[in-house]
Design an enzyme around this catalytic site. Sequence first.
Site, mmCIF file in Angstrom:
data_model
loop_
_atom_site.group_PDB
_atom_site.id
_atom_site.type_symbol
_atom_site.label_atom_id
_atom_site.label_comp_id
_atom_site.label_asym_id
_atom_site.label_seq_id
_atom_site.Cartn_x
_atom_site.Cartn_y
_atom_site.Cartn_z
ATOM 1 N N LEU B 157 0.790 -1.284 0.182
ATOM 2 C CA LEU B 157 0.065 -0.041 0.073
ATOM 3 C C LEU B 157 0.925 1.300 0.201
ATOM 4 C CD1 LEU B 157 -2.996 -0.944 2.401
ATOM 5 C CD2 LEU B 157 -2.694 -1.426 -0.002
ATOM 6 N N ASP B 216 7.739 -6.730 -12.533
ATOM 7 C CA ASP B 216 8.691 -6.392 -11.410
ATOM 8 C C ASP B 216 9.705 -7.737 -11.553
ATOM 9 O OD1 ASP B 216 7.165 -8.913 -10.791
ATOM 10 O OD2 ASP B 216 6.139 -7.883 -8.963
ATOM 11 N N ASN B 217 9.951 -8.103 -12.729
ATOM 12 C CA ASN B 217 10.897 -9.325 -12.633
ATOM 13 C C ASN B 217 11.568 -9.432 -14.220
ATOM 14 O OD1 ASN B 217 9.240 -11.825 -14.492
ATOM 15 N ND2 ASN B 217 7.852 -10.738 -12.794
ATOM 16 N N CYS B 274 12.097 -5.634 -5.284
ATOM 17 C CA CYS B 274 11.730 -4.572 -4.264
ATOM 18 C C CYS B 274 11.526 -5.236 -2.954
ATOM 19 C CB CYS B 274 10.455 -4.050 -4.714
ATOM 20 S SG CYS B 274 10.529 -2.977 -6.211
ATOM 21 N N CYS B 332 20.241 -8.055 -33.739
ATOM 22 C CA CYS B 332 19.183 -8.361 -32.568
ATOM 23 C C CYS B 332 18.484 -9.552 -33.007
ATOM 24 C CB CYS B 332 18.264 -7.436 -32.024
ATOM 25 S SG CYS B 332 17.221 -7.847 -31.081
ATOM 26 N N CYS B 447 18.963 -15.429 9.042
ATOM 27 C CA CYS B 447 18.560 -14.339 8.020
ATOM 28 C C CYS B 447 17.025 -14.159 7.890
ATOM 29 C CB CYS B 447 19.085 -14.283 6.797
ATOM 30 S SG CYS B 447 18.559 -15.536 5.755
#
Lengths: 86, 494
Positions: B157, B216-217, B274, B332, B447
């Site tokens: 959030l 996000d990856n 993140c 490419c 950890c």
Amino acid sequence: MNTVSVIYFGQSAELTGLKGEELVSVPTPISSRELWELLQQRHPRLAVLRGHVVLAVAQQYIPIAEQLVVLRDGDEVAVVPPLSGG
Amino acid sequence: MTTFVFCSYILNYYFYYCGYFVTVIFLLVRFSRLTAMDNEMCSLKRQLEEKEKEIAALRSKLAARVEKASELKIQDKVTTLNPLTAKPSLSNEDIMRYSRQLLLPDLGVQGQLKLSQTSVLVVGCGGLGCPLAQYLAAAGIGRLGLLDYDEVELSNLHRQVLHGEENQGQAKALSAARSVIRLNSGVECIPYHLQLSPENALQLVQQYDIVADCSDNVPTRYLVNDACVLSGKPLVSASALRMEGQLTVYNYHGGPCYRCLYPVPPPPETVTNCSDGGVLGVVPGIMGCLQALEVLKIASGQGTACGQQLLLFDAQNARFRSIRLRPKQPSCVVCGEIPSVTRLVDYEAFCGSAATDKCRKLNLLSKDQRITVQDYKSIRDSTGPHILLDVRPLVEVEICSLPSSLNIPLSSLEEKKSKDIQLLQEKISQVKQQMAGDQQAPVYVVCKLGNDSQKAVQLLEKMSGEEVDGITVKDISGGLMAWAKMIDPSFPRY
């Protein structure tokens, strides 16, 4: 021989422990491969980024190869690994 | 006597007329008050009628919204969409709503109409996707495809600003779509609660005009890139981590694609996400807004300056830099002259990591090199002498830690910082003094999730008998988050 400032972004800042540094007496012209190796010699942990990083001199993309780069005094060298977070 | 009679006669009349006048005045006042009340009642009646009309209008608006929101059907697979119908002109409501941007000569009526005829696929409804979708909807984009496989969590959030506390556990795609509809019911929203995959990506991307990569990856970034190249769609791509952001438009007007710039994916261990590295919420917020800006410029026909440019945002120093990139590379493998990637491949295999930002689980050690949190609880309870070595970075130790743990971050162990090695040696000597005979001091490494602790065990085993006295070293499987889940529910989770 020139002084350039190197800016480390993302993972490269983490690996070198630096956000940036001044590099004095850098030979010019220098091949971009030699420039990268110079950085890698100073910070051996940068080796993991080889082949996965954008190197820019004076805000211009430079492929890491035999191509010669002319460095002017005060030029900014940016080490930019990709970010993937969102 | 006559005078007296006369006077009383006069007074009688006097009082008679006075009474008469008082009555008349009283009646007049009464009458005027009644008239005023009458007028007031009329005006109140009128006001009431107006308010009733307003209520009716609001009711019908609300009903339309509810209907629109209930129309939001979450998609768990890709379906074929009807083409967006072209608007011949702007309605009066459109003119009022978009008036401030219609006044821009760069946009104008034609630009606004183009926006309403453009569809955008938003891959990821997180820190980038939320502000992006919000501004695209506010600006009047025609159709928004909102894709995310994940559900809303409390830790989202601070940056994923379309979701609220009440949306925890809900599909992000649906939660984002509901917020967007509340903002602008004129935008067509399609929530996709699914993972983008080589099987569905082409069919999906082909149905949209512009794609925004807000993922996000790494595997998803290559997948989205290849799907855009194969479908000929511009890809507006942004990313953010910690205090930095990047933005480039790929595959647009002769510019490079993601693979032109990064032909080989980075080794998974060099990628920080993140949930590991942290991010200040406003940083993806800024990057998502910049991404929205480029989408709007492309959609309205103004084009973008980011097609051959990598924009870097340094939030710490409030600085933007832009790096001029090469044009697309003839060599490419996907957008070059002789492409070898002509269909979508297995991107998780290509990148060696999963298409998620959830922390991966390493398995570096054998069973006898690890103990469970339950076993460690028994060891703590039995008060046997041992070292609990917490290898998290200091910033995480400040969030929470187990009492009597020794903190040496994994990075310090890797660098063999003499101050830390000395500290560890002192602790080992203390424990050995408490132990009978010539036993090795037991070290339990912990950890957050049990990944770094495994790396630390491997390092410490090499150091045992060399840099430090002989030790038996084990990692606590699952780390402090497993401790919080299985042993102590009051221990903070993050």
